[in-house]
Design a protein around this motif. Structure first.
Motif, short mmCIF file in Angstrom:
data_model
loop_
_atom_site.label_atom_id
_atom_site.label_comp_id
_atom_site.label_asym_id
_atom_site.label_seq_id
_atom_site.Cartn_x
_atom_site.Cartn_y
_atom_site.Cartn_z
N GLU A 9 -4.05 -24.67 17.45
CA GLU A 9 -2.83 -24.07 16.90
C GLU A 9 -1.74 -25.11 16.66
O GLU A 9 -0.97 -25.00 15.71
CB GLU A 9 -2.30 -22.96 17.83
N PRO A 33 -7.00 -15.75 15.61
CA PRO A 33 -5.96 -15.55 16.61
C PRO A 33 -4.63 -15.15 15.98
O PRO A 33 -4.35 -15.51 14.84
CB PRO A 33 -5.84 -16.93 17.27
N TYR A 38 -6.45 -10.96 19.34
CA TYR A 38 -7.21 -11.46 18.19
C TYR A 38 -7.32 -10.34 17.14
O TYR A 38 -7.41 -9.16 17.49
CB TYR A 38 -8.61 -11.91 18.62
N ASN A 126 1.91 -17.49 14.79
CA ASN A 126 0.72 -18.26 15.12
C ASN A 126 0.37 -19.10 13.89
O ASN A 126 0.11 -18.55 12.81
CB ASN A 126 -0.44 -17.32 15.48
N THR A 156 -9.77 -11.63 25.00
CA THR A 156 -8.90 -12.81 25.03
C THR A 156 -9.69 -14.11 24.95
O THR A 156 -9.12 -15.16 24.71
CB THR A 156 -8.09 -12.84 26.35
N PRO A 158 -12.37 -16.43 23.12
CA PRO A 158 -13.08 -16.55 21.83
C PRO A 158 -14.60 -16.59 21.97
O PRO A 158 -15.31 -16.07 21.11
CB PRO A 158 -12.55 -17.87 21.26
N ASP A 174 -12.03 -19.90 16.87
CA ASP A 174 -11.65 -20.17 18.25
C ASP A 174 -10.30 -20.88 18.22
O ASP A 174 -10.21 -22.07 17.96
CB ASP A 174 -12.71 -21.05 18.94
N GLY A 178 -6.55 -15.73 23.72
CA GLY A 178 -5.60 -14.81 23.09
C GLY A 178 -4.79 -14.07 24.14
O GLY A 178 -4.93 -14.30 25.34
#
Length: 206
Positions: A9, A33, A38, A126, A156, A158, A174, A178
């Motif tokens: 991220e 995400p 998700y 995000n 939560t 991935p 991934d 999350g």
């Protein structure tokens, strides 16, 4: 079987984002995400992909309450009727953030949603989700993969998401762990804001 694509991220990899976007453009389903749980999404312009999501969720497409994930507020006028200044200021305060805002839809809604008078708009905080939508060039139609009846907290992680969804979707991104709290839903389609669901987003914005 779905592709499993790792994206960070703090610095989303352009080539990885492009792979996800290509799948969306080809009518694929993507789990990605957000700043809450998700999401399961597809290109808003692809009827077959929309029908696949509705089937997975066990709902009729024209009755489904899916959100439109936008990159910023500039997409709004494509699908939402003219909004007043106070509503716009509220959206500017809250977004990007963990909110879904229900707004009056306009006549440009995709044909699958023509019967709807309102639309749920999300601009998640995000960078992975925002980059995917930005590169795609139009919103993603999305729903959370959270299962209210499911006691397993798989939503939560991935890798666990991939295990469960690998034969139903085309890509699982991934983006790290999350959140298990959904977005706060606020209905702005009437005269006064109505809180439909209190989730991760604070009500202090109202």
């Amino acid at each position: 079987m779905a592709q499993f694509i790792k994206i960070y991220e703090d610095k989303p990899n352009e080539a990885a984002i492009a792979r996800v976007v290509k799948v969306l453009q080809d009518g694929g389903l993507v789990i990605y995400p957000t700043d809450t749980v998700y999401g399961l999404g597809c290109d808003i312009t692809n009827t077959k992909a929309l029908e696949r999501i509705a089937k997975i969720k066990g709902v009729k497409l024209d009755k489904a309450n899916f959100s439109f994930i936008c990159h910023d507020l500039s997409n709004l006028s494509d699908y939402v009727k003219q909004i007043d200044t106070s509503t716009f200021k509220l959206l500017k305060r809250a977004l990007p953030g963990p909110y879904t805002f229900i707004l009056p839809g306009n006549t440009n809604l995709p044909k699958e949603f023509k019967k709807k008078t309102t639309v749920g708009i999300r601009i998640p905080d995000n960078s992975i989700a925002l980059e995917i939508v930005r590169k795609l060039g139009n919103p993603i139609v999305s729903t959370s993969i959270r299962d209210e009846d499911d006691v397993i907290e798989y939503t939560t992680d991935p890798e666990l998401i991939f295990e469960k969804w690998q034969n139903l979707v085309d890509v699982v991104v991934d983006g790290g762990y999350g959140n298990n709290m959904a977005s706060t839903i606020i209905d702005l389609s009437g005269d006064e804001p109505i809180v439909v669901r209190e989730g991760k987003g604070s009500l202090d914005i109202l």
